[in-house]
Scaffold this motif. Structure first.
Motif, PDB file in Angstrom:
ATOM      1  N   GLN B  58       0.808  -1.229   0.000  1.00  0.00           N
ATOM      2  CA  GLN B  58       0.000   0.000   0.000  1.00  0.00           C
ATOM      3  C   GLN B  58       0.839   1.276   0.000  1.00  0.00           C
ATOM      4  OE1 GLN B  58      -3.590   0.235   0.674  1.00  0.00           O
ATOM      5  NE2 GLN B  58      -4.130  -1.789   1.390  1.00  0.00           N
ATOM      6  N   ASP B  60       0.619   4.285   1.452  1.00  0.00           N
ATOM      7  CA  ASP B  60       1.034   4.997   2.668  1.00  0.00           C
ATOM      8  C   ASP B  60       2.207   4.290   3.336  1.00  0.00           C
ATOM      9  OD1 ASP B  60      -0.628   2.876   3.175  1.00  0.00           O
ATOM     10  OD2 ASP B  60      -1.835   3.883   4.695  1.00  0.00           O
ATOM     11  N   HIS B  61       2.151   2.974   3.319  1.00  0.00           N
ATOM     12  CA  HIS B  61       3.243   2.168   3.863  1.00  0.00           C
ATOM     13  C   HIS B  61       4.517   2.420   3.050  1.00  0.00           C
ATOM     14  CE1 HIS B  61       4.638  -2.179   5.083  1.00  0.00           C
ATOM     15  NE2 HIS B  61       5.567  -1.283   5.289  1.00  0.00           N
ATOM     16  N   ALA B  65       8.009   3.958   4.388  1.00  0.00           N
ATOM     17  CA  ALA B  65       9.210   3.116   4.376  1.00  0.00           C
ATOM     18  C   ALA B  65      10.370   3.815   3.678  1.00  0.00           C
ATOM     19  CB  ALA B  65       8.901   1.785   3.689  1.00  0.00           C
ATOM     20  N   ARG B  81       4.426   3.123  -6.599  1.00  0.00           N
ATOM     21  CA  ARG B  81       3.651   1.985  -6.134  1.00  0.00           C
ATOM     22  C   ARG B  81       2.829   1.389  -7.273  1.00  0.00           C
ATOM     23  NH1 ARG B  81      -0.663  -0.070  -6.208  1.00  0.00           N
ATOM     24  NH2 ARG B  81      -1.219  -1.683  -4.750  1.00  0.00           N
ATOM     25  N   TYR B 146       7.604 -10.087   4.750  1.00  0.00           N
ATOM     26  CA  TYR B 146       6.428 -10.224   5.608  1.00  0.00           C
ATOM     27  C   TYR B 146       5.599 -11.421   5.149  1.00  0.00           C
ATOM     28  CZ  TYR B 146       4.045  -7.777   1.768  1.00  0.00           C
ATOM     29  OH  TYR B 146       3.550  -7.397   0.542  1.00  0.00           O
ATOM     30  N   LYS B 252      -6.888  -4.045   8.386  1.00  0.00           N
ATOM     31  CA  LYS B 252      -6.664  -2.650   7.991  1.00  0.00           C
ATOM     32  C   LYS B 252      -8.004  -1.931   7.764  1.00  0.00           C
ATOM     33  CE  LYS B 252      -3.906   0.043   4.673  1.00  0.00           C
ATOM     34  NZ  LYS B 252      -2.890   0.716   5.485  1.00  0.00           N
ATOM     35  N   GLY B 305       5.812  -0.867   8.885  1.00  0.00           N
ATOM     36  CA  GLY B 305       4.450  -1.215   8.501  1.00  0.00           C
ATOM     37  C   GLY B 305       3.413  -0.949   9.576  1.00  0.00           C
ATOM     38  N   LYS B 306       3.729  -1.362  10.806  1.00  0.00           N
ATOM     39  CA  LYS B 306       2.704  -1.253  11.851  1.00  0.00           C
ATOM     40  C   LYS B 306       2.425   0.202  12.234  1.00  0.00           C
ATOM     41  CE  LYS B 306       5.937  -2.171  15.642  1.00  0.00           C
ATOM     42  NZ  LYS B 306       6.358  -3.155  16.649  1.00  0.00           N
ATOM     43  N   THR B 307       3.348   1.126  11.864  1.00  0.00           N
ATOM     44  CA  THR B 307       3.082   2.532  12.175  1.00  0.00           C
ATOM     45  C   THR B 307       2.068   3.137  11.211  1.00  0.00           C
ATOM     46  OG1 THR B 307       4.864   3.334  10.745  1.00  0.00           O
ATOM     47  CG2 THR B 307       5.452   2.851  13.016  1.00  0.00           C
ATOM     48  N   VAL B 308       1.829   2.469  10.084  1.00  0.00           N
ATOM     49  CA  VAL B 308       0.888   3.021   9.103  1.00  0.00           C
ATOM     50  C   VAL B 308      -0.263   2.067   8.821  1.00  0.00           C
ATOM     51  CG1 VAL B 308       2.442   4.615   7.907  1.00  0.00           C
ATOM     52  CG2 VAL B 308       2.443   2.205   7.276  1.00  0.00           C
ATOM     53  N   SER B 310      -0.324  -1.411   8.560  1.00  0.00           N
ATOM     54  CA  SER B 310      -0.162  -2.658   7.811  1.00  0.00           C
ATOM     55  C   SER B 310       0.008  -3.776   8.836  1.00  0.00           C
ATOM     56  CB  SER B 310       1.066  -2.597   6.899  1.00  0.00           C
ATOM     57  OG  SER B 310       0.810  -1.698   5.847  1.00  0.00           O
TER      58      SER B 310
END
Lengths: 551, 358
Positions: B58, B60-61, B65, B81, B146, B252, B305-308, B310
């Motif tokens: 995605q 935003d991820h 990153a 992307r 992942y 999500k 990832g987990k901050t956005v 995912s």
């Protein structure tokens, strides 16, 4: 020989121009198409064969997609042209209030990515739709499929037909109609025997434009097509999903053939007639229809259409402030925060590239139209056909064609801005050419001859005589080029690079991820950009050519 | 004004000619590589040049990153992307003149196909040894970053209205009550849907039985979407009753406010995607690309990832995954053979198109 030399001396720019135009068309249209044609015969392992074509014509899924696309295109083109004609006629012939508003509304659908209308359609008419669920209380409204596609495409494409027709109807000289009425013909009789025949080329052009637009449309079938597969979507699935460039290219070739046949038929039918109504004699003002059933009927129709369009468009800006449509309707600025943090680059890139592409496409379109209508030279027919080819090929295929064609030296353009600008120009130019041709066909060549006889050079004639006369067509061509470039998706989805990203690609990603709010925010910004651009372009046209002819 | 006009007209004509000429001229005579591949000689002290990355997850991820990577390493990078299928098509088309250095994210099945076509440059990162063998290519063409399992998303209102339970097995999807209410993506375009298809063949025990099931499932399907995560949105909005997609995408959507979504994991076995990273063959920035891979495998890279929002599981055991992620150890996973799935992909998709989708 000396005659040729004289001609060259009088118009030194013309041959150079012709060669340059041809060269560009060859490089950016013919060569990529040649590459696609080549790929359609070559399998993934390099063997040459007809396997791709067998898959398309064997009555399987690809064949269904082809039939589906044709059905859809005919329905959409017919509906769009009819609606656009009524709109354009009302503008030119009827005294109705809110003309400016109607005009704005008619142009509105053109200034946003088509799949936004598809989204609005879901929000309005889907299972959770405002209209279907909340107003009508329907349990299982299904917007996906042919009916949804026809609705969305008609709303998306009728403005293109409208832009083509309104300039034309406005430029029909009232004197012919007055003559008809003075001789005792009724309004209806005058309309049927004077106005309608005079608008045939415009109608044909409008129909043709919408038809190919519908065939090449990629965004709507992707979002609202449901299980109604279309050619553009199938090409995308073949090329991107199944990695079967051969079948995709073969399908594109078949589609191209269909479009060319349609084009030749129309050209044959329209090209037989002469439509000179601008004679150089001063024309009076048209007497408008000021009362009666005709006026009320047309006014009501335009009102209903306008309300429908507004309903579709109101959703986009509203949706951009709503947290989650239909589920959590609280107001938020989050979507804009997201766009301005992540989408900044895409907005800047799209704007830059579109601003570069617009004048090139607009001028090129007009020059080609001028060459086609007014000049005789070797390869004219080829020029005409080539310049119209681009719109017939689904954008996705143009994108792949460009990658195939421009990936190696000496034409290593992948990843550059040039390739995107080229795609923008190639995709938007045909609209300018069609409207330019339609306008030029109405101007009596004797006006230009007069200027030439008085010693004006070819370029002088073009800028002082032709350009002012076809200004409205030129303007609509510019507007269309800019709008098409800003909202182009299918062709450039393969051409975007890390260096140049585009808004539409971001919107599609957001739509797919279900962030309708973010997609709406992008679109709202896009629409604002368009409105500002339209105003600027309008001012520019006024500045370039004195006063606009009164509408 | 007249003089002005004349001047304007010649300028216009000349500009036009010049534009066309330079356009075609530079097209004809310029075989230099685009500027974003600058800096051939990497100084050992500070890396020169700029990375270009194709990202398959995605947006935003992706943005987060790349930003974090530049902060951590000082190396500039730009990204674009796209969906996995698009990246593969692009990398293949750009074989002769690669426009990107790294392929970051998206299902490993496509990486396997790219490996078979010789599109990737092997690189075994020192950090890769921490990654479980089933999540990486032994030759280093790609490495997993992942992992995420497949699940079912159901609309709670729909279930309540029909008096149904959320589906718990693949067989449950064949319940006549779900007729025309199920959405999944088209395996031809979506890595997610191909993962689901391959999973079904494994769960049913054989290709033949799997295809029998898929044929029975076909009339239950309302539509095949192009993108893998779209079914989640459709179910969340009440457009459909049940969707087949990755559990992390369902979470999500739930986090984004689709409260009506209920997530279930098929108890009779589910497949999972291994999101991978690889270096594109003939990159002009190999050293920087390797640094990027090292970073993407490190806890710092994986924990972005987990901050956005995912919610995939991470392949580096030292990295702390998102709390809400569906852990593979808690569910019944099939033995998902990425290499076989990648090799069989084309044949199975073609077979499905002919026999099931018709």
């Amino acid at each position: 020989m000396s005659a040729m030399f004289k001609r060259f001396k009088r118009e030194p720019l013309l041959p150079i121009l012709i060669v340059l135009v041809m060269l560009c068309l060859l490089v950016f249209i013919v060569y990529p198409l040649f590459q696609i044609a080549k790929s359609s015969f070559v399998g993934s392992t390099g063997e040459v064969g007809l396997e791709g074509y067998q898959r398309v014509l064997s009555g399987g899924g690809l064949f269904h997609a082809l039939v589906n696309s044709l059905v859809l295109a005919v329905l959409t083109a017919t509906l769009s042209t009819a609606i656009a004609y009524v709109f354009a006629y009302t503008f030119a012939y009827v005294k109705v209030p809110f003309k400016k508003l109607f005009n704005g509304i008619a142009i509105l659908p053109v200034i946003s990515p088509p799949f936004v209308i598809a989204l609005s359609a879901m929000l309005l008419l889907g299972k959770q739709g405002l209209i279907t669920k909340n107003l009508l209380g329907l349990e299982n409204a299904n917007i996906y499929g042919l009916h949804g596609l026809v609705l969305v495409q008609t709303l998306s494409f009728f403005p293109i037909a409208f832009l083509t027709l309104s300039g034309l109807l406005r430029s029909i000289s009232p004197s012919l109609e007055e003559a008809s009425q003075n001789m005792g013909a009724s309004r209806l009789k005058t309309f049927l025997s004077v106005t309608l025949p005079l608008s045939v080329p415009g109608i044909a052009n409008a129909f043709l434009l919408v038809f190919v637009q519908s065939l090449a449309d990629f965004g709507n079938p992707m979002t609202i097509g449901g299980n109604y597969s279309t050619v553009a979507r199938e090409i995308y699935l073949q090329a991107v999903g199944s990695y079967n460039l051969q079948a995709g290219a073969a399908l594109a070739m078949v589609l191209l053939t269909v479009t060319i046949i349609v084009y030749i038929l129309q050209n044959f039918w329209v090209g037989k007639k002469s439509y000179v109504t601008v004679t150089g004699k001063p024309t009076g003002q048209r007497r408008m229809i000021e009362s009666g059933a005709v006026k009320h009927g047309l006014f009501t129709f335009c009102m209903i259409m306008s309300i429908a369009v507004i309903a579709f468009y109101a959703l986009v800006p509203i949706g951009s402030f709503i947290k989650l449509w239909g589920i959590n309707n609280s107001l938020t600025l989050d979507h804009y925060k997201y766009v301005f943090s992540i989408g900044q680059k895409a907005i800047k890139d799209t704007l830059t590239l579109a601003i570069v592409a617009t004048p090139i496409a607009g001028l090129l379109g007009m020059i080609i139209a001028f060459l086609i209508v007014r000049k005789r030279f070797f390869g004219k027919k080829a020029l005409e056909i080539i310049s119209m080819l681009s719109i017939a090929v689904p954008g996705t295929v143009i994108g792949i064609g460009y990658i195939l064609a421009f990936n190696k030296a000496p034409l290593a353009l992948t990843g550059t801005g040039i390739i995107i600008v080229a795609a923008f120009v190639v995709r938007s130019m045909p609209v300018g050419i069609r409207s330019g041709v339609a306008a030029l066909q109405q101007i009596d060549p004797s006006i230009e001859e007069a200027a030439t006889n008085l010693g004006a050079s070819g370029s002088k004639v073009f800028t002082s005589v032709v350009l002012p006369l076809i200004k409205s067509a030129f303007f609509s061509g510019l507007v269309n080029s800019f709008v098409k470039s800003m909202t182009a998706m299918s062709a450039v989805i393969f051409l975007i690079s890390a260096k140049y990203n585009l808004i539409t690609a971001s919107i599609l990603a957001q739509v797919e991820a279900g962030r309708i709010g973010v997609a709406s925010a992008y679109c709202t910004i896009l629409i604002l950009i368009m409105i500002v651009a339209l105003i600027l372009l309008n001012l520019l046209v006024k500045w370039m050519g004195g006063k606009e002819r009164s509408a | 004004m007249m003089g002005m006009k004349k001047w304007m007209s010649s300028i216009t004509a000349l500009t036009m000619a010049a534009m066309l000429f330079t356009g075609c001229g530079s097209a004809g005579g310029n075989n230099a590589a685009p500027a974003n591949n600058g800096g051939g000689d990497a100084a050992p002290a500070k890396p020169q040049g700029k990375l270009t990355v194709y990202v398959g997850f995605q947006e935003d991820h992706a943005v987060a990153a790349i930003k974090k990577f530049t902060e951590d390493t000082g190396i500039e990078a730009s990204m674009i992307r796209m969906s996995g299928g698009e990246i593969l098509a692009k990398v293949r088309a750009e074989q002769g003149n690669p426009q990107a250095d790294v392929w970051y994210g998206g299902p490993a099945d496509t990486f396997v196909q790219a490996t078979a076509e010789g599109l990737l440059q092997p690189y075994t990162s020192p950090i890769a040894e921490k990654v479980d063998a089933k999540y990486k290519d032994p030759d280093g063409n790609w490495t997993g970053i992942y992992v995420g399992a497949l699940g079912f998303a159901s609309n709670k209102e729909f279930l309540a209205k029909k008096g149904l339970e959320a589906p718990k097995t693949w067989e449950d999807l064949l319940n006549p009550a779900f007729k025309g209410e199920i959405v999944m993506a088209d395996p031809a375009s979506s890595g997610t849907a191909y993962t689901a298809m391959y999973t079904v063949l494994k769960v049913m025990g054989s290709e033949e039985k799997g295809f029998e099931y898929l044929s029975k499932l076909h009339p239950q399907i309302q539509q095949y979407t192009t993108s893998g995560s779209a079914p989640g949105r459709m179910v969340g909005m009440g457009e459909a009753g049940v969707g087949v997609l990755f559990a992390h995408d369902v979470i999500k959507y739930q986090e984004e406010g689709f409260d009506s979504l209920e997530l279930t994991i098929p108890e009779d076995g589910t497949g999972y995607e291994t999101g991978a990273i690889g270096i594109i063959k003939n990159t002009k920035n190999e050293e920087l690309a390797q640094k990027f891979v090292d970073w993407a495998l490190s806890p710092a890279g994986q924990e972005v990832g987990k901050t956005v929002g995912s919610y995939q599981n991470l392949t580096n055991p030292d990295a702390v995954g998102p709390e809400k992620a569906v852990k593979l150890s808690d569910i019944n996973t099939i033995d998902y053979d990425v290499v076989e799935a990648g090799k069989e992909r084309q044949r199975l998709i073609d077979k499905w198109s002919v026999e099931v989708k018709k």
